[in-house]
Design a protein around this motif. Sequence first.
Motif, PDB file in Angstrom:
ATOM      1  N   ILE A  25      41.925  69.603  61.101  1.00  0.00           N
ATOM      2  CA  ILE A  25      40.517  69.674  60.668  1.00  0.00           C
ATOM      3  C   ILE A  25      39.853  68.380  60.964  1.00  0.00           C
ATOM      4  O   ILE A  25      38.580  68.233  61.740  1.00  0.00           O
ATOM      5  N   ASP A  26      40.233  67.323  60.626  1.00  0.00           N
ATOM      6  CA  ASP A  26      39.553  65.987  60.759  1.00  0.00           C
ATOM      7  C   ASP A  26      39.241  66.022  62.526  1.00  0.00           C
ATOM      8  O   ASP A  26      38.304  65.365  62.936  1.00  0.00           O
ATOM      9  N   ASN A  27      40.317  66.247  63.341  1.00  0.00           N
ATOM     10  CA  ASN A  27      39.950  66.229  64.738  1.00  0.00           C
ATOM     11  C   ASN A  27      39.209  67.456  65.255  1.00  0.00           C
ATOM     12  O   ASN A  27      39.004  67.199  66.508  1.00  0.00           O
ATOM     13  N   MET A  28      38.556  68.258  64.693  1.00  0.00           N
ATOM     14  CA  MET A  28      38.042  69.375  65.214  1.00  0.00           C
ATOM     15  C   MET A  28      36.856  68.985  66.076  1.00  0.00           C
ATOM     16  O   MET A  28      36.201  69.710  66.933  1.00  0.00           O
ATOM     17  N   ASP A  29      35.970  67.766  65.661  1.00  0.00           N
ATOM     18  CA  ASP A  29      34.815  67.227  66.541  1.00  0.00           C
ATOM     19  C   ASP A  29      35.439  66.752  67.687  1.00  0.00           C
ATOM     20  O   ASP A  29      34.790  66.633  68.786  1.00  0.00           O
ATOM     21  N   VAL A  30      36.634  66.749  68.233  1.00  0.00           N
ATOM     22  CA  VAL A  30      37.277  66.448  69.485  1.00  0.00           C
ATOM     23  C   VAL A  30      37.917  67.703  70.091  1.00  0.00           C
ATOM     24  O   VAL A  30      37.888  68.089  71.194  1.00  0.00           O
ATOM     25  N   THR A  31      38.612  68.586  69.089  1.00  0.00           N
ATOM     26  CA  THR A  31      39.443  69.523  69.769  1.00  0.00           C
ATOM     27  C   THR A  31      38.460  70.798  69.963  1.00  0.00           C
ATOM     28  O   THR A  31      38.772  71.557  70.880  1.00  0.00           O
ATOM     29  N   LEU A  32      37.284  70.903  69.353  1.00  0.00           N
ATOM     30  CA  LEU A  32      36.529  72.284  69.683  1.00  0.00           C
ATOM     31  C   LEU A  32      36.053  72.038  70.901  1.00  0.00           C
ATOM     32  O   LEU A  32      35.762  72.918  71.812  1.00  0.00           O
ATOM     33  N   PRO A  33      35.438  70.879  71.485  1.00  0.00           N
ATOM     34  CA  PRO A  33      34.923  70.546  72.724  1.00  0.00           C
ATOM     35  C   PRO A  33      36.077  70.826  73.595  1.00  0.00           C
ATOM     36  O   PRO A  33      35.880  71.425  74.913  1.00  0.00           O
ATOM     37  N   THR A  34      37.077  70.148  73.458  1.00  0.00           N
ATOM     38  CA  THR A  34      38.344  70.224  74.188  1.00  0.00           C
ATOM     39  C   THR A  34      38.683  71.910  74.639  1.00  0.00           C
ATOM     40  O   THR A  34      38.750  72.130  75.797  1.00  0.00           O
ATOM     41  N   ASP A  35      38.874  72.628  73.405  1.00  0.00           N
ATOM     42  CA  ASP A  35      38.931  74.071  73.680  1.00  0.00           C
ATOM     43  C   ASP A  35      37.868  74.473  74.679  1.00  0.00           C
ATOM     44  O   ASP A  35      38.374  75.551  75.434  1.00  0.00           O
ATOM     45  N   LYS A  36      36.606  74.306  74.445  1.00  0.00           N
ATOM     46  CA  LYS A  36      35.645  74.846  75.269  1.00  0.00           C
ATOM     47  C   LYS A  36      35.856  74.584  76.853  1.00  0.00           C
ATOM     48  O   LYS A  36      35.459  75.318  77.577  1.00  0.00           O
ATOM     49  N   ILE A  37      36.181  73.308  77.034  1.00  0.00           N
ATOM     50  CA  ILE A  37      36.352  72.765  78.502  1.00  0.00           C
ATOM     51  C   ILE A  37      37.559  73.306  78.986  1.00  0.00           C
ATOM     52  O   ILE A  37      37.460  73.830  80.283  1.00  0.00           O
ATOM     53  N   LEU A  38      38.441  73.406  78.259  1.00  0.00           N
ATOM     54  CA  LEU A  38      39.858  74.041  78.912  1.00  0.00           C
ATOM     55  C   LEU A  38      39.610  75.329  79.210  1.00  0.00           C
ATOM     56  O   LEU A  38      40.100  75.717  80.203  1.00  0.00           O
ATOM     57  N   ALA A  39      39.005  76.071  78.594  1.00  0.00           N
ATOM     58  CA  ALA A  39      38.651  77.689  78.818  1.00  0.00           C
ATOM     59  C   ALA A  39      37.829  77.831  80.295  1.00  0.00           C
ATOM     60  O   ALA A  39      37.697  78.874  81.051  1.00  0.00           O
ATOM     61  N   THR A  40      37.215  76.513  80.646  1.00  0.00           N
ATOM     62  CA  THR A  40      36.576  76.620  82.037  1.00  0.00           C
ATOM     63  C   THR A  40      37.225  75.996  83.117  1.00  0.00           C
ATOM     64  O   THR A  40      36.838  76.036  84.356  1.00  0.00           O
ATOM     65  N   LEU A  41      38.422  75.428  83.124  1.00  0.00           N
ATOM     66  CA  LEU A  41      38.911  74.789  83.968  1.00  0.00           C
ATOM     67  C   LEU A  41      39.395  75.802  85.136  1.00  0.00           C
ATOM     68  O   LEU A  41      39.789  76.964  84.864  1.00  0.00           O
ATOM     69  N   PRO A  42      39.333  74.977  86.428  1.00  0.00           N
ATOM     70  CA  PRO A  42      39.821  76.095  87.557  1.00  0.00           C
ATOM     71  C   PRO A  42      41.340  76.359  87.545  1.00  0.00           C
ATOM     72  O   PRO A  42      42.175  75.457  86.793  1.00  0.00           O
ATOM     73  N   PRO A  43      41.956  77.185  88.246  1.00  0.00           N
ATOM     74  CA  PRO A  43      43.147  77.628  87.971  1.00  0.00           C
ATOM     75  C   PRO A  43      44.240  76.341  88.359  1.00  0.00           C
ATOM     76  O   PRO A  43      45.346  76.277  87.673  1.00  0.00           O
ATOM     77  N   ALA A  44      43.854  75.716  89.360  1.00  0.00           N
ATOM     78  CA  ALA A  44      44.728  74.488  89.615  1.00  0.00           C
ATOM     79  C   ALA A  44      44.920  73.676  88.575  1.00  0.00           C
ATOM     80  O   ALA A  44      45.906  73.148  88.325  1.00  0.00           O
ATOM     81  N   LEU A  45      43.768  73.336  87.944  1.00  0.00           N
ATOM     82  CA  LEU A  45      43.801  72.238  86.925  1.00  0.00           C
ATOM     83  C   LEU A  45      44.608  72.844  85.646  1.00  0.00           C
ATOM     84  O   LEU A  45      45.355  72.330  84.877  1.00  0.00           O
ATOM     85  N   LYS A  46      44.425  74.202  85.238  1.00  0.00           N
ATOM     86  CA  LYS A  46      45.142  74.752  84.221  1.00  0.00           C
ATOM     87  C   LYS A  46      46.630  74.718  84.410  1.00  0.00           C
ATOM     88  O   LYS A  46      47.317  74.497  83.687  1.00  0.00           O
ATOM     89  N   GLU A  47      47.202  74.968  85.619  1.00  0.00           N
ATOM     90  CA  GLU A  47      48.488  75.013  85.944  1.00  0.00           C
ATOM     91  C   GLU A  47      49.055  73.694  85.917  1.00  0.00           C
ATOM     92  O   GLU A  47      50.167  73.382  85.401  1.00  0.00           O
ATOM     93  N   GLN A  48      48.275  72.533  86.415  1.00  0.00           N
ATOM     94  CA  GLN A  48      48.602  71.244  86.192  1.00  0.00           C
ATOM     95  C   GLN A  48      48.837  70.742  84.953  1.00  0.00           C
ATOM     96  O   GLN A  48      50.039  70.352  84.612  1.00  0.00           O
TER      97      GLN A  48
END
Length: 227
Positions: A77-100
């Motif tokens: 919970i403390d880390n959500m100010d970092v992990t919420l944007p992380t999750d949002k960005i990861l959802a937009t990664l191109p397939p190559a970066l997701k596989e990496q």
Amino acid sequence: MRLKRTTRFFLYVLTAAMISTALARAVPLSDDYSDQQKSAAMSVERARHHINTLGERCISHDNSDYTLRFLLHLTAIDNMDVTLPTDKILATLPPALKEQLAQQLRHEVDPLEGNVAICGSFKADLRQGRLDYAYTNPEQSKILRDIFSADETMRIAKRDQDIKAGCLKNRYNNGARAFDETLGQCECMLKAIKHGASDPQIDSWLASLDKTPPWWAEVVTDIMQCQ
């Protein structure tokens, strides 16, 4: 069930004491992320995977370690100010970066490394905040927090979980040790608050916890059912 005024006030004071203050309002950004932001998100995801994996391994080694369960959840919970944007960005990664990223996570070395003593230091690190991403990934955290601070939906999501975190800490400090049961009670309390008050009303309440809000009388009966 009708409650005496003194009981309602006591429950309000008790619940208010659990809650941290709300974060500032902000406006949303677009979903067009830079390479630097994507790299930061991938770095934090690797760190999160390591923490979660080590936590799971330590819990499987000692299933009775209730404190570790509380610490892991509160740290998340403390880390959500970092992990919420992380999750949002990861959802937009191109397939190559997701596989990496997926390959990197799959090939992570066992964090326990056969040494269960690591779990003791791991728990101490969680307790002291040394596994907050501001500490482990400071540069990446700053990049991601800039996104968080400009997104109202993320702010509200973390604010709500901060309320739950306050409840968990309060109950743990008062002797609660059954994590699943305590988590359920605190989620019930949060649900009651969200059902009885709008987001602006909750923000106003968090900004002045010394005052009982008008909507509290309608919420307190539902909170009583969470005990």
